[in-house]
Design an enzyme around this catalytic site. Structure first.
Site, PDB file in Angstrom:
ATOM      1  N   SER A  13     -22.925  28.449  -1.910  1.00 58.35           N
ATOM      2  CA  SER A  13     -24.098  28.474  -2.808  1.00 58.35           C
ATOM      3  C   SER A  13     -23.954  29.579  -3.848  1.00 58.35           C
ATOM      4  O   SER A  13     -24.316  29.396  -5.012  1.00 58.35           O
ATOM      5  CB  SER A  13     -25.389  28.629  -2.007  1.00 58.35           C
ATOM      6  OG  SER A  13     -25.500  29.922  -1.447  1.00 58.35           O
ATOM      7  N   ARG A  91     -13.133  35.901   5.808  1.00 56.27           N
ATOM      8  CA  ARG A  91     -11.921  36.474   6.388  1.00 56.27           C
ATOM      9  C   ARG A  91     -11.771  37.897   5.890  1.00 56.27           C
ATOM     10  O   ARG A  91     -11.965  38.183   4.702  1.00 56.27           O
ATOM     11  CB  ARG A  91     -10.676  35.659   5.984  1.00 56.27           C
ATOM     12  CG  ARG A  91     -10.750  34.181   6.301  1.00 56.27           C
ATOM     13  CD  ARG A  91     -10.930  33.913   7.779  1.00 56.27           C
ATOM     14  NE  ARG A  91      -9.829  34.436   8.585  1.00 56.27           N
ATOM     15  CZ  ARG A  91      -9.879  34.550   9.901  1.00 56.27           C
ATOM     16  NH1 ARG A  91     -10.971  34.246  10.559  1.00 56.27           N
ATOM     17  NH2 ARG A  91      -8.842  35.009  10.562  1.00 56.27           N
ATOM     18  N   LEU A  93      -9.680  40.827   4.546  1.00 56.34           N
ATOM     19  CA  LEU A  93      -8.441  40.866   3.765  1.00 56.34           C
ATOM     20  C   LEU A  93      -7.716  42.191   4.017  1.00 56.34           C
ATOM     21  O   LEU A  93      -8.347  43.238   4.197  1.00 56.34           O
ATOM     22  CB  LEU A  93      -8.775  40.719   2.275  1.00 56.34           C
ATOM     23  CG  LEU A  93      -9.361  39.347   1.899  1.00 56.34           C
ATOM     24  CD1 LEU A  93     -10.023  39.402   0.524  1.00 56.34           C
ATOM     25  CD2 LEU A  93      -8.278  38.269   1.941  1.00 56.34           C
ATOM     26  N   ASN A 107     -17.493  41.419  -4.230  1.00 53.92           N
ATOM     27  CA  ASN A 107     -18.010  40.731  -3.054  1.00 53.92           C
ATOM     28  C   ASN A 107     -19.522  40.857  -3.050  1.00 53.92           C
ATOM     29  O   ASN A 107     -20.074  41.830  -3.575  1.00 53.92           O
ATOM     30  CB  ASN A 107     -17.455  41.349  -1.757  1.00 53.92           C
ATOM     31  CG  ASN A 107     -17.963  40.638  -0.506  1.00 53.92           C
ATOM     32  OD1 ASN A 107     -17.982  39.415  -0.440  1.00 53.92           O
ATOM     33  ND2 ASN A 107     -18.405  41.404   0.470  1.00 53.92           N
ATOM     34  N   HIS A 109     -22.666  41.047  -0.364  1.00 55.63           N
ATOM     35  CA  HIS A 109     -22.921  41.296   1.063  1.00 55.63           C
ATOM     36  C   HIS A 109     -24.427  41.287   1.281  1.00 55.63           C
ATOM     37  O   HIS A 109     -25.156  41.922   0.505  1.00 55.63           O
ATOM     38  CB  HIS A 109     -22.328  42.652   1.458  1.00 55.63           C
ATOM     39  CG  HIS A 109     -22.541  43.008   2.899  1.00 55.63           C
ATOM     40  ND1 HIS A 109     -21.816  42.430   3.910  1.00 55.63           N
ATOM     41  CD2 HIS A 109     -23.401  43.868   3.473  1.00 55.63           C
ATOM     42  CE1 HIS A 109     -22.242  42.938   5.066  1.00 55.63           C
ATOM     43  NE2 HIS A 109     -23.196  43.808   4.828  1.00 55.63           N
ATOM     44  N   THR A 141     -12.820  47.249  -1.739  1.00 56.76           N
ATOM     45  CA  THR A 141     -11.780  48.251  -1.484  1.00 56.76           C
ATOM     46  C   THR A 141     -11.244  47.973  -0.076  1.00 56.76           C
ATOM     47  O   THR A 141     -11.816  47.165   0.648  1.00 56.76           O
ATOM     48  CB  THR A 141     -12.397  49.672  -1.533  1.00 56.76           C
ATOM     49  OG1 THR A 141     -13.444  49.726  -0.545  1.00 56.76           O
ATOM     50  CG2 THR A 141     -12.966  49.965  -2.906  1.00 56.76           C
ATOM     51  N   LEU A 144     -13.877  47.779   4.689  1.00 58.03           N
ATOM     52  CA  LEU A 144     -14.782  46.615   4.685  1.00 58.03           C
ATOM     53  C   LEU A 144     -16.180  46.997   4.184  1.00 58.03           C
ATOM     54  O   LEU A 144     -16.775  47.972   4.642  1.00 58.03           O
ATOM     55  CB  LEU A 144     -14.894  46.054   6.117  1.00 58.03           C
ATOM     56  CG  LEU A 144     -15.706  44.754   6.259  1.00 58.03           C
ATOM     57  CD1 LEU A 144     -14.969  43.589   5.611  1.00 58.03           C
ATOM     58  CD2 LEU A 144     -16.012  44.460   7.723  1.00 58.03           C
ATOM     59  N   THR A 172     -31.791  33.779  -2.023  1.00 61.52           N
ATOM     60  CA  THR A 172     -32.349  33.449  -3.343  1.00 61.52           C
ATOM     61  C   THR A 172     -32.073  34.587  -4.332  1.00 61.52           C
ATOM     62  O   THR A 172     -31.731  34.365  -5.491  1.00 61.52           O
ATOM     63  CB  THR A 172     -33.862  33.220  -3.215  1.00 61.52           C
ATOM     64  OG1 THR A 172     -34.079  32.163  -2.294  1.00 61.52           O
ATOM     65  CG2 THR A 172     -34.479  32.887  -4.557  1.00 61.52           C
TER      66      THR A 172
HETATM   67  C1  GRF Z   1     -24.477  34.707   2.057  1.00 61.78           C
HETATM   68  O1  GRF Z   1     -25.480  35.314   2.842  1.00 61.78           O
HETATM   69  C2  GRF Z   1     -23.605  35.789   1.470  1.00 61.78           C
HETATM   70  O2  GRF Z   1     -24.309  37.001   1.309  1.00 61.78           O
HETATM   71  C3  GRF Z   1     -22.547  35.955   2.489  1.00 61.78           C
HETATM   72  O3  GRF Z   1     -22.261  34.620   2.901  1.00 61.78           O
HETATM   73  C4  GRF Z   1     -23.522  33.911   2.964  1.00 61.78           C
HETATM   74  C5  GRF Z   1     -23.341  32.476   2.551  1.00 61.78           C
HETATM   75  O4  GRF Z   1     -23.002  32.464   1.194  1.00 61.78           O
HETATM   76  N1  GRF Z   1     -21.405  36.615   1.927  1.00 61.78           N
HETATM   77  P1  GRF Z   1     -22.684  31.069   0.403  1.00 61.78           P
HETATM   78  O5  GRF Z   1     -23.914  30.180   0.507  1.00 61.78           O
HETATM   79  O6  GRF Z   1     -21.495  30.404   1.093  1.00 61.78           O
HETATM   80  O7  GRF Z   1     -22.417  31.521  -0.995  1.00 61.78           O
END
Ligand code: GRF
Length: 195
Positions: A13, A91, A93, A107, A109, A141, A144, A172
């Site tokens: 998403s 995963r 890295l 990224n 998070h 970096t 993690l 959202t």
């Molecule tokens: C989201 O909560 C994102 O913060 C985390 O993976 C979850 C799913 O993300 N990294 P998406 O719908 O696959 O973009």
């Protein structure tokens, strides 16, 4: 025009919002969506939007992360990205991989870093009786979920919240934050966006 490759593991998403944002006078375009899972639903969505895709199943490589990453790098390097966006990529890295893209890998998070790096972020915020939660876009970096913060968005935690209801509300915000940060990052701006 900056070239952006996006790594996903599932629904994608966040990837979708990023791809859809890169139009018109946006300084970047999506050149690849790659996944560690050939069944990731996001790959179909990306293909429908006309973005080249690639899937490298990590499972045959077992614990050999370097071997998996050597395969994953092939389509990524072929796409010649300027920027790499991790978006629901699940995963870890290796430092070698991360250092290849130092300063140009982002990224998202689902916590207010530095709080709650790692998994189950919403459950941990609820367990700690936090009053707010949110998401963070950061430079990747080798450590993690630890790089410089490029954007953060906050939501209040409501008394009736569960990990699922909180995740949905934060997601959202992720969909607003990540495209905003990428647009500025692609334009060379690094000042954090705080929503
Ligand atoms: C989201 O909560 C994102 O913060 C985390 O993976 C979850 C799913 O993300 N990294 P998406 O719908 O696959 O973009």
């Amino acid at each position: 025009m900056k070239r952006v490759a996006i790594l996903i593991s599932g629904g994608g998403s966040n990837m979708l919002r990023l791809v859809e944002s890169m139009t018109g006078d946006h300084p970047a375009r999506a050149v690849l969506v790659a996944s560690n899972d050939a069944g990731a639903a996001g790959l179909d969505h990306a293909a429908r939007l006309g973005v080249p895709t690639a899937a490298i199943d990590h499972r045959p490589f077992g614990r050999d992360r370097a071997a998996f990453e050597a395969e994953l790098l092939k389509p990524i390097l072929a796409a010649q990205p300027d920027i790499l966006c991790l978006a629901g990529f699940m995963r870890v890295l290796t430092p070698d991989f991360v250092n290849r893209f130092a300063g140009r890998m982002l990224n998202i998070h689902p916590s207010l870093l530095p709080k709650y790096p790692g998994l189950h972020t919403h459950a941990r915020a609820l367990a700690a009786n936090d009053h707010e939660a949110g998401c963070t876009v950061h430079e990747v970096t080798p450590v993690l979920d630890d790089g410089p913060v490029l954007g953060q968005a906050r939501v209040p935690i409501l008394p009736e919240d569960t990990a699922d209801s909180l995740a949905a509300r934060v997601l959202t915000l992720e969909h607003q934050l990540y495209p905003a940060v990428l647009r500025r990052f692609a334009a060379g701006e690094r000042a954090p966006i705080l929503l």
